[in-house]
Design a protein around this motif. Structure first.
Motif, PDB file in Angstrom:
ATOM      1  N   ALA A 141       7.358 -34.623  -4.423  1.00 38.09           N
ATOM      2  CA  ALA A 141       6.397 -33.623  -4.883  1.00 38.09           C
ATOM      3  C   ALA A 141       5.189 -34.353  -5.461  1.00 38.09           C
ATOM      4  O   ALA A 141       5.230 -35.571  -5.692  1.00 38.09           O
ATOM      5  CB  ALA A 141       7.021 -32.691  -5.918  1.00 38.09           C
ATOM      6  N   ILE A 142       4.113 -33.597  -5.692  1.00 35.46           N
ATOM      7  CA  ILE A 142       2.846 -34.199  -6.111  1.00 35.46           C
ATOM      8  C   ILE A 142       2.374 -33.593  -7.427  1.00 35.46           C
ATOM      9  O   ILE A 142       2.355 -32.368  -7.582  1.00 35.46           O
ATOM     10  CB  ILE A 142       1.763 -33.972  -5.034  1.00 35.46           C
ATOM     11  CG1 ILE A 142       2.116 -34.725  -3.742  1.00 35.46           C
ATOM     12  CG2 ILE A 142       0.390 -34.391  -5.536  1.00 35.46           C
ATOM     13  CD1 ILE A 142       1.215 -34.372  -2.569  1.00 35.46           C
ATOM     14  N   VAL A 143       2.013 -34.461  -8.364  1.00 34.53           N
ATOM     15  CA  VAL A 143       1.273 -34.037  -9.555  1.00 34.53           C
ATOM     16  C   VAL A 143      -0.175 -34.460  -9.315  1.00 34.53           C
ATOM     17  O   VAL A 143      -0.495 -35.645  -9.315  1.00 34.53           O
ATOM     18  CB  VAL A 143       1.820 -34.691 -10.840  1.00 34.53           C
ATOM     19  CG1 VAL A 143       0.953 -34.304 -12.036  1.00 34.53           C
ATOM     20  CG2 VAL A 143       3.263 -34.271 -11.077  1.00 34.53           C
ATOM     21  N   HIS A 144      -1.030 -33.477  -9.060  1.00 38.43           N
ATOM     22  CA  HIS A 144      -2.423 -33.752  -8.716  1.00 38.43           C
ATOM     23  C   HIS A 144      -3.271 -33.680  -9.983  1.00 38.43           C
ATOM     24  O   HIS A 144      -3.495 -32.600 -10.531  1.00 38.43           O
ATOM     25  CB  HIS A 144      -2.901 -32.731  -7.680  1.00 38.43           C
ATOM     26  CG  HIS A 144      -4.269 -32.998  -7.144  1.00 38.43           C
ATOM     27  ND1 HIS A 144      -4.766 -32.392  -6.014  1.00 38.43           N
ATOM     28  CD2 HIS A 144      -5.264 -33.820  -7.579  1.00 38.43           C
ATOM     29  CE1 HIS A 144      -5.993 -32.818  -5.789  1.00 38.43           C
ATOM     30  NE2 HIS A 144      -6.317 -33.682  -6.741  1.00 38.43           N
ATOM     31  N   GLY A 170      -4.730 -38.326  -7.239  1.00 40.99           N
ATOM     32  CA  GLY A 170      -6.043 -37.803  -7.607  1.00 40.99           C
ATOM     33  C   GLY A 170      -7.120 -38.788  -7.206  1.00 40.99           C
ATOM     34  O   GLY A 170      -6.831 -39.888  -6.722  1.00 40.99           O
ATOM     35  N   LEU A 171      -8.359 -38.393  -7.399  1.00 41.31           N
ATOM     36  CA  LEU A 171      -9.482 -39.281  -7.139  1.00 41.31           C
ATOM     37  C   LEU A 171      -9.503 -40.396  -8.183  1.00 41.31           C
ATOM     38  O   LEU A 171      -8.847 -40.296  -9.219  1.00 41.31           O
ATOM     39  CB  LEU A 171     -10.794 -38.488  -7.177  1.00 41.31           C
ATOM     40  CG  LEU A 171     -10.971 -37.425  -6.088  1.00 41.31           C
ATOM     41  CD1 LEU A 171     -12.208 -36.580  -6.366  1.00 41.31           C
ATOM     42  CD2 LEU A 171     -11.056 -38.057  -4.713  1.00 41.31           C
ATOM     43  N   LYS A 203       4.279 -30.986   0.702  1.00 42.28           N
ATOM     44  CA  LYS A 203       4.941 -31.262  -0.570  1.00 42.28           C
ATOM     45  C   LYS A 203       4.459 -30.281  -1.645  1.00 42.28           C
ATOM     46  O   LYS A 203       3.273 -29.964  -1.714  1.00 42.28           O
ATOM     47  CB  LYS A 203       4.656 -32.701  -1.007  1.00 42.28           C
ATOM     48  CG  LYS A 203       5.197 -33.745  -0.034  1.00 42.28           C
ATOM     49  CD  LYS A 203       4.920 -35.160  -0.502  1.00 42.28           C
ATOM     50  CE  LYS A 203       5.347 -36.183   0.543  1.00 42.28           C
ATOM     51  NZ  LYS A 203       6.801 -36.170   0.806  1.00 42.28           N
ATOM     52  N   PRO A 204       5.372 -29.798  -2.482  1.00 41.73           N
ATOM     53  CA  PRO A 204       4.950 -28.904  -3.569  1.00 41.73           C
ATOM     54  C   PRO A 204       4.016 -29.642  -4.522  1.00 41.73           C
ATOM     55  O   PRO A 204       4.140 -30.858  -4.715  1.00 41.73           O
ATOM     56  CB  PRO A 204       6.271 -28.523  -4.255  1.00 41.73           C
ATOM     57  CG  PRO A 204       7.245 -29.587  -3.849  1.00 41.73           C
ATOM     58  CD  PRO A 204       6.818 -30.041  -2.489  1.00 41.73           C
ATOM     59  N   VAL A 205       3.072 -28.904  -5.110  1.00 42.44           N
ATOM     60  CA  VAL A 205       2.050 -29.543  -5.942  1.00 42.44           C
ATOM     61  C   VAL A 205       1.923 -28.849  -7.295  1.00 42.44           C
ATOM     62  O   VAL A 205       2.071 -27.634  -7.407  1.00 42.44           O
ATOM     63  CB  VAL A 205       0.684 -29.555  -5.211  1.00 42.44           C
ATOM     64  CG1 VAL A 205       0.182 -28.139  -4.981  1.00 42.44           C
ATOM     65  CG2 VAL A 205      -0.355 -30.370  -5.971  1.00 42.44           C
ATOM     66  N   LEU A 206       1.658 -29.659  -8.312  1.00 43.98           N
ATOM     67  CA  LEU A 206       1.361 -29.181  -9.660  1.00 43.98           C
ATOM     68  C   LEU A 206       0.029 -29.790 -10.066  1.00 43.98           C
ATOM     69  O   LEU A 206      -0.143 -31.005 -10.000  1.00 43.98           O
ATOM     70  CB  LEU A 206       2.460 -29.622 -10.637  1.00 43.98           C
ATOM     71  CG  LEU A 206       2.185 -29.445 -12.136  1.00 43.98           C
ATOM     72  CD1 LEU A 206       2.147 -27.961 -12.490  1.00 43.98           C
ATOM     73  CD2 LEU A 206       3.258 -30.154 -12.963  1.00 43.98           C
ATOM     74  N   TYR A 207      -0.917 -28.941 -10.465  1.00 42.50           N
ATOM     75  CA  TYR A 207      -2.221 -29.439 -10.887  1.00 42.50           C
ATOM     76  C   TYR A 207      -2.204 -29.746 -12.386  1.00 42.50           C
ATOM     77  O   TYR A 207      -1.901 -28.878 -13.206  1.00 42.50           O
ATOM     78  CB  TYR A 207      -3.316 -28.420 -10.581  1.00 42.50           C
ATOM     79  CG  TYR A 207      -3.541 -28.207  -9.106  1.00 42.50           C
ATOM     80  CD1 TYR A 207      -4.035 -29.235  -8.307  1.00 42.50           C
ATOM     81  CD2 TYR A 207      -3.236 -26.984  -8.504  1.00 42.50           C
ATOM     82  CE1 TYR A 207      -4.222 -29.055  -6.944  1.00 42.50           C
ATOM     83  CE2 TYR A 207      -3.433 -26.795  -7.139  1.00 42.50           C
ATOM     84  CZ  TYR A 207      -3.913 -27.831  -6.369  1.00 42.50           C
ATOM     85  OH  TYR A 207      -4.099 -27.659  -5.022  1.00 42.50           O
ATOM     86  N   SER A 213       7.266 -30.334 -13.842  1.00 41.32           N
ATOM     87  CA  SER A 213       7.479 -31.243 -12.715  1.00 41.32           C
ATOM     88  C   SER A 213       8.932 -31.211 -12.254  1.00 41.32           C
ATOM     89  O   SER A 213       9.228 -31.244 -11.052  1.00 41.32           O
ATOM     90  CB  SER A 213       7.091 -32.669 -13.109  1.00 41.32           C
ATOM     91  OG  SER A 213       5.722 -32.749 -13.445  1.00 41.32           O
ATOM     92  N   TYR A 214       9.838 -31.147 -13.199  1.00 42.82           N
ATOM     93  CA  TYR A 214      11.277 -31.052 -12.910  1.00 42.82           C
ATOM     94  C   TYR A 214      11.552 -29.784 -12.114  1.00 42.82           C
ATOM     95  O   TYR A 214      12.274 -29.795 -11.105  1.00 42.82           O
ATOM     96  CB  TYR A 214      12.021 -31.046 -14.240  1.00 42.82           C
ATOM     97  CG  TYR A 214      13.528 -31.205 -14.181  1.00 42.82           C
ATOM     98  CD1 TYR A 214      14.115 -32.397 -13.772  1.00 42.82           C
ATOM     99  CD2 TYR A 214      14.370 -30.179 -14.610  1.00 42.82           C
ATOM    100  CE1 TYR A 214      15.493 -32.562 -13.773  1.00 42.82           C
ATOM    101  CE2 TYR A 214      15.756 -30.332 -14.617  1.00 42.82           C
ATOM    102  CZ  TYR A 214      16.307 -31.527 -14.195  1.00 42.82           C
ATOM    103  OH  TYR A 214      17.671 -31.687 -14.197  1.00 42.82           O
TER     104      TYR A 214
END
Length: 377
Positions: A98-101, A7-8, A209-213, A286-287
């Motif tokens: 994967a990314i947690v944004h 993230g920023l 990559k799959p992303v979760l906001y 996330s899992y």
């Protein structure tokens, strides 16, 4: 497998990491780039099914599934050209699966909001923030794809590589897709094309990559109701467009209660009128984002959740316990957790109703299967 928290600057990444890992390892200060080297933490995946089995068996040991999170420093506009500490940080993201944004969804004049100029505070705008990060990832990917497409085009002309022309063609299509500002994860790849999948793996595209906001809301939102937050619906709509997921979470509150006992945490959430911790929801999501599921083994000695990829067959699942289990696999005795629960965890009743199944080598294991493997070596 691991997830990168991105993230920023100052959106709450390190605060969230502290809450997830129940540590204070990640600096969470009100200035850009307070996280330089990524912090990494192994986290237990919440699983009420495992908790219940452990309670039923009064087991000596309960072992949950785990997942790894990495706190990556804040990106800013121009990261793909090295702005801030961009190149280094993009490299850290490349190492994640994967990314947690984390997206800022709260107003607070005491915490500066940075997008491009680290000395200039800007208005909170979650969609602009998402696009700023996506742009940097896409720009970095575009360079990788164009370079490989150029090499394949030359190889095709030389005639020494029969598959080069076909590869160059779809790489150019991907480059055009990226040039339009679209992430690689929305490109129409062919999952059955093993050569294409191999190339994708080699390139390690960031925007594929799959992303979760993770919508980081303010503490006031918990009191007044997250449904009243004006920013979360914007992220929800964006996630729906992309086929992505979003989770509202108050990182500050989750960090504050991270060291509470389970009873204290449950009482706090009940007082706030919250059914489940946003943190638990985030870890579980996330899992799932990584394409992982858990099968369970139970008994007095140990109850355990074992991590496998979706689509894993019984012998390979058995191999997660021990390689001998896979090598000498004979069959699997399987009970669905829901069947156990529906019969009040009366194993005799489950067997009497024929709900305990015998499965062979082609059986695809399902999430929540309670399994006993028979093998011979």
């Amino acid at each position: 497998m691991k997830l990168g928290i991105v993230g920023l600057p100052n959106v709450g990444k390190s605060t969230l990491f502290n809450a997830i890992t129940s540590t204070k390892n990640a600096e969470a200060e009100n200035y850009p780039f307070c996280t330089i080297e990524p912090n990494s933490g192994i986290v237990a995946v919440p699983d009420k099914r495992l908790d219940k089995l452990a309670e039923i068996w009064q087991t000596n040991k309960k072992t949950p599934a785990i997942v790894e999170f990495v706190d990556i420093a804040g990106l800013v506009k121009g990261a793909s050209q090295g702005a801030g500490l961009g190149n280094k940080f993009l490299g850290h993201i490349r190492e994640c699966d994967a990314i947690v944004h984390v997206v800022r969804c709260f107003d607070d004049d005491n915490i500066i909001h940075v997008v491009e100029d680290v000395t200039k505070a800007e208005a909170v705008d979650p969609i602009a923030d998402i696009e700023a990060i996506d742009y940097e990832l896409i720009l970095s990917d575009l360079e990788v794809v164009q370079n490989r497409a150029g090499r394949m085009a030359k190889a095709a002309k030389s005639g020494n590589n029969k598959g080069a022309a076909a590869e160059a063609a779809w790489l150019q299509q991907l480059a055009d897709h990226l040039s339009a500002g679209k992430p690689a994860r929305s490109f129409d790849f062919d999952p059955a094309d093993t050569e294409q999948q191999t190339v994708l793996h080699e390139m390690g595209l960031l925007s594929a990559k799959p992303v979760l906001y993770a919508c980081n809301v303010g503490e006031d939102d918990l009191m007044e109701g997250i449904e009243n937050n004006k920013y979360v619906p914007l992220v929800a709509a964006r996630a729906k467009e992309e086929g992505a997921r979003y989770i509202p979470i108050c990182a500050k509150t989750e960090e504050d209660i991270a060291d509470y006992s389970p009873e204290e945490k449950k009482a706090f959430l009940a007082e706030m009128g919250i059914e489940a911790s946003g943190l638990d929801n985030l870890i579980t999501a996330s899992y799932d984002l990584l394409g992982l599921i858990s099968f369970l083994t139970d008994g007095k000695k140990e109850c355990r959740a074992w991590t496998i990829r979706k689509g894993t067959k019984a012998p390979q699942a058995a191999g997660k316990i021990h390689s001998d289990f896979e090598r000498g696999f004979i069959r699997a005795s399987v009970i669905g957790y829901n069947d156990l629960e529906a019969n009040n965890f009366d194993y005799a009743a489950v067997k009497a109703k024929g709900l305990q199944r015998t499965e062979g080598k082609e059986y695809v294991v399902h999430d929540g299967d309670v399994i006993e493997f028979l093998f011979n070596v």
